[in-house]
Design an enzyme around this catalytic site. Structure first.
Site, PDB file in Angstrom:
ATOM      1  N   HIS A   1     -34.808   7.230  -2.176  1.00  0.00           N
ATOM      2  CA  HIS A   1     -35.862   8.116  -1.665  1.00  0.00           C
ATOM      3  C   HIS A   1     -37.239   7.480  -1.894  1.00  0.00           C
ATOM      4  O   HIS A   1     -38.077   7.455  -1.000  1.00  0.00           O
ATOM      5  CB  HIS A   1     -35.817   9.490  -2.347  1.00  0.00           C
TER       6      HIS A   1
ATOM      7  N   HIS B   1     -28.268  17.497  -5.156  1.00  0.00           N
ATOM      8  CA  HIS B   1     -28.917  17.531  -6.474  1.00  0.00           C
ATOM      9  C   HIS B   1     -29.115  18.975  -6.929  1.00  0.00           C
ATOM     10  O   HIS B   1     -28.921  19.299  -8.101  1.00  0.00           O
ATOM     11  CB  HIS B   1     -30.258  16.782  -6.441  1.00  0.00           C
TER      12      HIS B   1
ATOM     13  N   TYR C   1     -24.114  23.550 -10.943  1.00  0.00           N
ATOM     14  CA  TYR C   1     -22.883  23.169 -11.647  1.00  0.00           C
ATOM     15  C   TYR C   1     -23.118  23.062 -13.160  1.00  0.00           C
ATOM     16  O   TYR C   1     -22.322  23.558 -13.966  1.00  0.00           O
ATOM     17  CB  TYR C   1     -22.408  21.849 -11.044  1.00  0.00           C
TER      18      TYR C   1
ATOM     19  N   GLU D   1     -35.899  19.703  -7.620  1.00  0.00           N
ATOM     20  CA  GLU D   1     -35.074  19.250  -6.489  1.00  0.00           C
ATOM     21  C   GLU D   1     -35.303  20.134  -5.267  1.00  0.00           C
ATOM     22  O   GLU D   1     -35.365  19.644  -4.137  1.00  0.00           O
ATOM     23  CB  GLU D   1     -33.593  19.269  -6.872  1.00  0.00           C
TER      24      GLU D   1
ATOM     25  N   GLU E   1     -32.331   8.764  -5.873  1.00  0.00           N
ATOM     26  CA  GLU E   1     -33.797   8.837  -5.910  1.00  0.00           C
ATOM     27  C   GLU E   1     -34.428   7.467  -5.708  1.00  0.00           C
ATOM     28  O   GLU E   1     -35.516   7.359  -5.153  1.00  0.00           O
ATOM     29  CB  GLU E   1     -34.297   9.457  -7.220  1.00  0.00           C
TER      30      GLU E   1
ATOM     31  N   GLU F   1     -30.791  16.120  -1.478  1.00  0.00           N
ATOM     32  CA  GLU F   1     -31.490  17.079  -2.351  1.00  0.00           C
ATOM     33  C   GLU F   1     -30.632  18.337  -2.532  1.00  0.00           C
ATOM     34  O   GLU F   1     -30.656  18.959  -3.597  1.00  0.00           O
ATOM     35  CB  GLU F   1     -32.878  17.428  -1.816  1.00  0.00           C
TER      36      GLU F   1
HETATM   37 MN    MN Z   1     -35.186  12.901  -3.897  1.00  0.00          MN
HETATM   38 FE    FE Z   2     -33.323  14.693  -5.681  1.00  0.00          FE
END
Ligand code: MN
Ligand code: FE
Length: 330
Positions: free
Chosen positions: A214, A107, A113, A73, A211, A104
């Site tokens: 993306h 992510h 986490y 990421e 994603e 991102e």
């Molecule tokens: Mn991405």
């Molecule tokens: Fe990502």
């Protein structure tokens, strides 16, 4: 009128009027998908992880995917900000890149986490991309594709330069986010279906939804560049891209077998590798390149979840399923 560098058509500070409506739509869809990992409770995952609910094989799937995604990421975010942003001058495309960069960061936060709540040693989890060859080879493969445009003195003057830029887009959008992420998605969602590590599974569902946008943006950007620069995407370059995708599938096959050496919950390394072939064929088709595998989708439930069919509906019909704020119904 290229969307990219050497572009005297676009003032990067002047977003209206919009020239590329598709880019603006990706931005709006991204905003409609807002989420943060802290919304998802991890108590059950922590109990399973620290108890005896998981087999060795299941634990391995979790570790391999946290190991791969935790650093992948950041690699992707760095590529957006440090490599792509400079060359994509159309302001509505830049607006989406900023949105993607933020996603991102979400992510990246997801893996912080997960690492914190499961009590992983950070050196262990974030060291996997160095230590596990099948992970480092995937990362190196995409980073290699982007070396040329990473140079300070790189500019886009010729068709050859533009092809360097397209290699970066193929490397990160089509291969990293569009192929390398998908075995991991199938693995974690496969566990979730059997009620194993459902918190992480749900976080992977949110990531997968992001994603898929993306990948869609990257493919549309590639295809926009192609249509504006007809000499660039030669047959030879098309063959090169096809070879890159099939090499990536081989790396992902090794990863799938290593992450899943024995059957887990009726799923096998070979099944995940087949799924990757199925996904890779769809990616090639998105680029108007011939499918290479003809492999059936071994996990039809992945299509129900989100992915390729919904992606297709989304791009054909425009935002209908993506309206619902942070909630997870497609
Ligand atoms: Mn991405
Ligand atoms: Fe990502």
């Amino acid at each position: 009128m290229p969307v990219i560098a050497n572009d005297d058509q676009h003032d990067p500070n002047k977003i209206l009027p919009i020239d590329y409506d598709w880019a603006r739509e990706y931005y709006e869809s991204g905003v409609a998908n807002n989420w943060v990992p802290q919304e998802i409770p991890m108590q059950d995952d922590v109990r399973q992880w620290n108890g005896d609910a998981l087999t060795e094989g299941e634990r391995r799937l979790v570790e391999w995917n946290l190991g791969f995604f935790s650093t992948a990421e950041s690699l992707t975010a760095n590529n957006v900000v440090l490599a792509l942003y400079e060359y994509v001058t159309a302001p509505e495309c830049r607006q989406y890149l900023l949105r993607q960069a933020y996603e991102e960061a979400i992510h990246t936060d997801t893996f912080i986490y997960c690492c914190d709540s499961l009590g992983f040693d950070p050196e262990y989890m974030y060291g996997m991309y160095d230590r596990i060859p099948s992970i480092s080879e995937k990362d190196e493969f995409v980073v290699d594709l982007t070396r040329a445009i990473d140079r300070d003195e790189f500019t886009i003057e010729t068709d050859a330069d533009l092809r360097e830029f397209l290699r970066d887009l193929v490397g990160f959008y089509v291969i990293m986010e569009g192929v390398f992420f998908y075995a991991g998605f199938a693995m974690m969602l496969g566990l979730k279906r059997r009620n194993k590590m459902v918190g992480i599974g749900q976080q992977f569902e949110y990531i997968m939804r992001d994603e898929s946008l993306h990948v869609g943006f990257g493919v549309d950007l590639i295809n926009q560049i192609r249509s504006e620069n007809p000499g660039v995407w030669t047959e030879e370059f098309g063959r090169e891209v096809t070879d890159l995708v099939t090499e990536a599938v081989e790396l992902e096959r090794i990863y799938a077998h290593e992450a899943c050496p024995d059957d887990v919950l009726g799923m096998s390394g070979e099944g995940f590798a087949d799924y990757v072939e199925h996904v890779a064929d769809r990616r090639l088709e998105q680029l108007d390149l011939p499918a290479q595998y003809g492999t059936d989708n071994p996990f039809p439930w992945m299509s129900e979840q989100v992915d390729l069919n919904k992606e297709k509906n989304f791009f054909e019909t425009q935002v209908t399923e993506y309206r619902s704020g942070g909630s997870l119904d497609w």
